[in-house]
Design an enzyme around this catalytic site. Structure first.
Site, PDB file in Angstrom:
ATOM      1  N   CYS A  54       0.826  -1.210   0.000  1.00  0.00           N
ATOM      2  CA  CYS A  54       0.000   0.000   0.000  1.00  0.00           C
ATOM      3  C   CYS A  54       0.858   1.257   0.000  1.00  0.00           C
ATOM      4  CB  CYS A  54      -0.928   0.005   1.216  1.00  0.00           C
ATOM      5  SG  CYS A  54      -2.145  -1.328   1.212  1.00  0.00           S
ATOM      6  N   ARG A 131      -8.020  -4.079  -3.219  1.00  0.00           N
ATOM      7  CA  ARG A 131      -7.475  -2.996  -4.043  1.00  0.00           C
ATOM      8  C   ARG A 131      -8.450  -2.730  -5.200  1.00  0.00           C
ATOM      9  NH1 ARG A 131      -2.546  -2.534  -1.770  1.00  0.00           N
ATOM     10  NH2 ARG A 131      -1.648  -4.478  -0.979  1.00  0.00           N
TER      11      ARG A 131
END
Length: 223
Positions: A54, A131
């Site tokens: 991330c 995601r």
């Protein structure tokens, strides 16, 4: 264990749907989806703050943010972490990598926005958002959706390409072939009558593969 309603989770918005409205707390104050009317928006979720993949994605999103803004496109991140966690993570990125995250991040602790957009897939994780990428146009319609697994970071060149392709389609009423980037030929709509098909084959301004498949050069697409 979180008690999710699977019917709610899997009632996913689809391409062509109006984007679900929301009001959310972010690192830049309270934001509503309607605040973005008139501009395009990339709404994306990430699993958790202070995680390596991330972190690479946020640095990468920030790197394309100026180019997106030139395309009248904003960025809005989301995870189910708290606002203090977002603040600490953004400060850490700036301290360790000298990168300032300029776009807002939703603190979706109650999972309200994540549920509306189907960003939590219990088969992968019942506590983290995956995601997800939602491209929302200036009329607040969903134009594209991409999901990535928790283990795989996103490709920013493809996200930029996608926005450019969608905006080119809107402006010029054409389609874009596989691998298209600005400057490449575009695909013109197929003919709707026998006469138009015959006219197309004879059109010297087109690259005609066959009556149903023709391409042309386009002037003025955004690099």
């Amino acid at each position: 264990m979180d008690n999710f309603n699977s019917e709610t989770i899997y009632s996913l918005p689809r391409i062509g749907d109006r984007a679900p409205q929301f009001e959310a707390t972010t690192t830049q104050g309270t934001i509503k989806l309607e605040d973005y009317k008139g501009s395009w928006l990339i709404l994306f979720s990430h699993p958790a703050d202070f995680t390596p993949v991330c972190t690479t994605e946020f640095v990468a999103f920030q790197s394309i943010y100026p180019q997106l803004r030139e395309l009248n496109t904003e960025l809005l991140g989301l995870s189910v972490d708290s606002l203090p966690a977002h603040f600490a993570w953004v400060r850490n990125i700036q301290e360790k990598q000298n990168i300032k995250i300029e776009f807002p991040i939703i603190a979706d602790l109650n999972k309200d926005v994540a549920t509306k957009y189907g960003m939590i897939h219990p088969g992968e994780s019942s506590t983290e958002t995956n995601r997800a990428v939602f491209v929302i146009d200036n009329k607040q319609m969903i134009r594209a959706i991409i999901y990535y697994p928790l283990t795989t970071g996103r490709n920013m060149d493809e996200i930029l390409r996608l926005v450019k392709a969608l905006q080119t389609t809107d402006e010029h009423k054409v389609s874009t072939p596989a691998g298209w980037t600005p400057g490449d030929k575009v695909v013109v709509p197929p003919p709707t009558s026998q006469q138009l098909a015959e006219e197309r084959v004879a059109d010297k301004d087109l690259e005609v593969v066959d009556w149903y498949f023709a391409k042309k050069e386009l002037v003025g697409t955004k690099e």
